[in-house]
Write an enzyme that holds these catalytic residues in place. Structure first.
Site, PDB file in Angstrom:
ATOM      1  N   THR A 106       0.933  -1.315   0.060  1.00 62.84           N
ATOM      2  CA  THR A 106       0.048   0.097   0.198  1.00 62.84           C
ATOM      3  C   THR A 106       0.864   1.312  -0.064  1.00 62.84           C
ATOM      4  O   THR A 106       1.642   1.478   0.901  1.00 62.84           O
ATOM      5  CB  THR A 106      -0.957  -0.078   1.045  1.00 62.84           C
ATOM      6  N   LYS A 144      -7.181   1.799  -2.621  1.00 56.88           N
ATOM      7  CA  LYS A 144      -6.959   1.198  -1.516  1.00 56.88           C
ATOM      8  C   LYS A 144      -6.736   2.357  -0.488  1.00 56.88           C
ATOM      9  O   LYS A 144      -7.414   2.072   0.667  1.00 56.88           O
ATOM     10  CB  LYS A 144      -5.382   0.492  -1.833  1.00 56.88           C
ATOM     11  N   LYS A 188       0.187   5.339   8.344  1.00 55.71           N
ATOM     12  CA  LYS A 188       0.755   5.569   7.127  1.00 55.71           C
ATOM     13  C   LYS A 188      -0.559   5.676   6.204  1.00 55.71           C
ATOM     14  O   LYS A 188      -0.467   6.725   5.407  1.00 55.71           O
ATOM     15  CB  LYS A 188       1.687   4.446   6.606  1.00 55.71           C
TER      16      LYS A 188
HETATM   17  P1  NAP Z   1       4.868  -5.940   7.857  1.00 54.00           P
HETATM   18  O1  NAP Z   1       4.631  -7.354   8.389  1.00 54.00           O
HETATM   19  O2  NAP Z   1       5.350  -4.946   8.667  1.00 54.00           O
HETATM   20  O3  NAP Z   1       6.021  -6.561   6.996  1.00 54.00           O
HETATM   21  C1  NAP Z   1       6.603  -5.436   6.262  1.00 54.00           C
HETATM   22  C2  NAP Z   1       7.849  -6.101   5.095  1.00 54.00           C
HETATM   23  O4  NAP Z   1       8.304  -4.838   4.453  1.00 54.00           O
HETATM   24  C3  NAP Z   1       9.032  -6.926   5.800  1.00 54.00           C
HETATM   25  O5  NAP Z   1       9.085  -8.083   4.952  1.00 54.00           O
HETATM   26  C4  NAP Z   1       9.727  -5.891   5.949  1.00 54.00           C
HETATM   27  O6  NAP Z   1      10.927  -6.571   5.925  1.00 54.00           O
HETATM   28  C5  NAP Z   1       9.825  -5.289   4.705  1.00 54.00           C
HETATM   29  N1  NAP Z   1      10.532  -3.940   4.695  1.00 54.00           N
HETATM   30  C6  NAP Z   1      10.136  -2.891   5.433  1.00 54.00           C
HETATM   31  N2  NAP Z   1      11.116  -1.744   5.219  1.00 54.00           N
HETATM   32  C7  NAP Z   1      11.999  -2.279   4.326  1.00 54.00           C
HETATM   33  C8  NAP Z   1      12.937  -1.786   3.572  1.00 54.00           C
HETATM   34  N3  NAP Z   1      13.643  -0.566   3.877  1.00 54.00           N
HETATM   35  N4  NAP Z   1      13.503  -2.338   2.431  1.00 54.00           N
HETATM   36  C9  NAP Z   1      13.167  -3.628   2.272  1.00 54.00           C
HETATM   37  N5  NAP Z   1      12.136  -4.333   2.911  1.00 54.00           N
HETATM   38  C10 NAP Z   1      11.647  -3.590   3.867  1.00 54.00           C
HETATM   39  O7  NAP Z   1       3.678  -5.731   6.899  1.00 54.00           O
HETATM   40  P2  NAP Z   1       2.423  -6.179   6.446  1.00 54.00           P
HETATM   41  O8  NAP Z   1       1.268  -6.211   7.502  1.00 54.00           O
HETATM   42  O9  NAP Z   1       2.907  -7.573   5.822  1.00 54.00           O
HETATM   43  O10 NAP Z   1       1.977  -5.180   5.142  1.00 54.00           O
HETATM   44  C11 NAP Z   1       2.808  -5.156   4.035  1.00 54.00           C
HETATM   45  C12 NAP Z   1       2.054  -4.016   3.172  1.00 54.00           C
HETATM   46  O11 NAP Z   1       0.728  -4.500   2.921  1.00 54.00           O
HETATM   47  C13 NAP Z   1       1.785  -2.597   3.822  1.00 54.00           C
HETATM   48  O12 NAP Z   1       2.009  -1.557   2.627  1.00 54.00           O
HETATM   49  C14 NAP Z   1       0.725  -2.581   4.443  1.00 54.00           C
HETATM   50  O13 NAP Z   1       0.105  -1.312   4.561  1.00 54.00           O
HETATM   51  C15 NAP Z   1      -0.250  -3.376   3.308  1.00 54.00           C
HETATM   52  N6  NAP Z   1      -1.584  -4.117   3.881  1.00 54.00           N
HETATM   53  C16 NAP Z   1      -1.216  -4.919   5.301  1.00 54.00           C
HETATM   54  C17 NAP Z   1      -2.556  -5.528   5.683  1.00 54.00           C
HETATM   55  C18 NAP Z   1      -2.738  -6.176   6.829  1.00 54.00           C
HETATM   56  O14 NAP Z   1      -3.529  -6.483   7.355  1.00 54.00           O
HETATM   57  N7  NAP Z   1      -1.352  -6.683   7.530  1.00 54.00           N
HETATM   58  C19 NAP Z   1      -3.694  -5.515   4.758  1.00 54.00           C
HETATM   59  C20 NAP Z   1      -3.557  -5.087   3.512  1.00 54.00           C
HETATM   60  C21 NAP Z   1      -2.647  -4.356   3.083  1.00 54.00           C
HETATM   61  P3  NAP Z   1      11.764  -7.099   7.241  1.00 54.00           P
HETATM   62  O15 NAP Z   1      11.083  -8.454   7.502  1.00 54.00           O
HETATM   63  O16 NAP Z   1      13.235  -7.241   7.048  1.00 54.00           O
HETATM   64  O17 NAP Z   1      11.402  -6.203   8.531  1.00 54.00           O
END
Ligand code: NAP
Length: 290
Positions: free
Chosen positions: A96, A171, A239
Site C-alpha cells: 500500500t 486502496k 501511514k
Molecule cells: P509487515 O508485517 O510490517 O512487513 C513489512 C515487510 O516490509 C517486511 O518484509 C519488511 O522486511 C519489509 N521492509 C520494511 N522496510 C523495508 C526496507 N526499507 N527495505 C526492504 N524491505 C523492507 O507488514 P504487512 O502487514 O505484511 O504489510 C505489508 C504491506 O501491505 C503494507 O503496505 C501494508 O499497509 C499492506 N497491507 C497490510 C495488511 C494487513 O492487514 N497486515 C492488509 C492490507 C494491506 P523485514 O522483515 O526485514 O522487516
C-alpha cells in the site's frame, strides 16, 4: 510452471507466498531480514540473496513491502529490482503506497523495458492466509492477465482499475474509512464502558443494528479484552491515513473526521503501540486528554 518472485515476507507477504506454494506455484523469495525466508523454504520456496537476483530468475516478481520508502528502496537501491528488470519481465507491487510512489516505480520499470502493475490488497492476515484478498490492480493489462492464476490463489476477487495510481488511490480511500471507523468504534467502546454498560451485551446489540459490520464483529471481542495481536500493524494504518489525507490535500477536500482519526493513530504510535494491531488505537482513545 514459470517461477514467481516474491519480495517481502511480513505478515501479508508470508501468507500470500505460502498460498502460492500450497497451490503448486514455484516461488523464489527474498526478505530484507533473510531469516524470515526459512519457513517458506521448508514449504518448498527457493531463496535469492537480493531483489535483483529474484528478478533475474523469475518471469514476474511480486512485492509486498511496508511503505513508500521500502517500496522505492527495493526497486532503486543497489542490488534492487531495476538492475535486472528488462523486456519480457514484470514487476507487481502489492504494497500500500501513494499514487506518486507507484508512478515513480512504474516509470523506472517501463524505462528498462519491463512491465508494471500496482496491485494493493484489501483484507488482512486471515484473508491473506485463506486466499480471500480483494486485489486492486492497475497498470499493464497484459501483466494483469498473466498474473491472474496467482491472483486467483491469493484473492477472492481481482479488479483491473485502469492506469497506474487508480489501485493505490482506491486502496487509500478504503483504508481511510476503515481507520475512521476503527477510531469511532474505540470511542464508543470507551463510552459504553465508562457508562457502566456490559461490553459483551453492547457488542451483541451493535451486531444486530444497521451499522453492524465484519470489522466490529471481528475486532470488538479482543478490543474489550485489551488484546491486540497484530494482523494489520497500527503503524501501517497511520501511514495509510497520512497518505489518504495527503490525497485530500491535493484535491482540496476537507476531511476533519479522517484528520481526527489520524491524530488518534499518531498518539497510539507515541504510546509505543505502532507494532500492535491497528485496533490498539482503543488504548489511545482510553487515555484522558487532561
Ligand atoms: P509487515 O508485517 O510490517 O512487513 C513489512 C515487510 O516490509 C517486511 O518484509 C519488511 O522486511 C519489509 N521492509 C520494511 N522496510 C523495508 C526496507 N526499507 N527495505 C526492504 N524491505 C523492507 O507488514 P504487512 O502487514 O505484511 O504489510 C505489508 C504491506 O501491505 C503494507 O503496505 C501494508 O499497509 C499492506 N497491507 C497490510 C495488511 C494487513 O492487514 N497486515 C492488509 C492490507 C494491506 P523485514 O522483515 O526485514 O522487516
Amino acid at each position: 510452471m514459470e517461477e514467481i518472485g516474491f519480495l517481502g515476507l511480513g505478515i501479508m507477504g508470508k501468507a500470500m507466498s505460502m498460498n502460492l506454494l500450497r497451490h503448486g506455484f514455484k516461488v523464489t523469495v527474498w526478505n530484507r531480514t533473510l531469516s524470515r525466508c526459512d519457513e517458506l523454504v521448508e514449504h518448498g520456496a527457493s531463496v535469492a540473496e537480493t531483489p535483483a537476483a529474484v528478478v533475474k530468475k523469475c518471469k514476474y516478481t511480486i512485492a509486498m513491502l511496508s511503505d513508500p520508502s521500502a517500496a522505492l528502496s527495493v526497486v532503486f537501491d543497489k542490488d534492487g529490482v531495476l538492475e535486472q528488470i528488462c523486456s519480457g519481465k514484470g514487476y507487481i507491487d502489492m504494497s500500500t503506497v501513494d499514487a506518486d510512489t507507484s508512478l515513480k516505480i512504474s516509470e523506472a520499470i517501463t524505462s528498462k523495458g519491463g512491465s508494471f502493475l500496482e496491485a494493493p490488497v484489501s483484507g488482512s492476515k486471515k484473508p491473506a492466509e485463506d486466499g480471500q484478498l480483494v486485489i486492486l490492480a492497475a497498470g499493464v493489462k497484459a501483466l494483469y492477465e498473466e498474473a491472474l492464476p496467482a491472483f486467483g490463489v491469493m484473492g477472492k476477487k481481482p479488479f483491473f482499475l485502469g492506469h497506474v495510481g487508480n489501485g493505490a488511490k482506491t486502496k487509500l480511500v478504503v483504508n481511510m474509512i476503515m481507520g475512521s471507523m476503527m477510531t469511532a468504534f474505540s470511542e464508543v467502546l470507551v463510552l459504553a464502558d465508562r457508562s457502566g454498560l456490559n461490553p459483551h451485551t453492547f457488542l451483541d446489540v451493535l451486531d444486530l443494528c444497521g451499522i453492524a459490520n465484519p470489522m466490529f464483529r471481528m475486532k470488538g471481542p479482543t478490543m474489550i479484552q485489551g488484546s491486540y495481536s497484530p494482523a494489520f500493524p497500527l503503524k501501517h494504518q497511520q501511514k495509510d491515513m497520512r497518505l489518504a489525507l495527503a490525497l485530500g490535500d491535493e484535491k482540496g477536500i476537507s476531511m476533519p473526521v479522517a484528520a481526527a482519526a489520524n491524530e488518534a493513530f499518531k498518539k497510539a504510535i507515541s504510546m509505543g503501540l505502532g507494532d500492535l494491531d491497528f485496533s490498539a488505537v482503543h488504548e489511545a482513545v482510553k487515555v484522558p486528554e487532561h
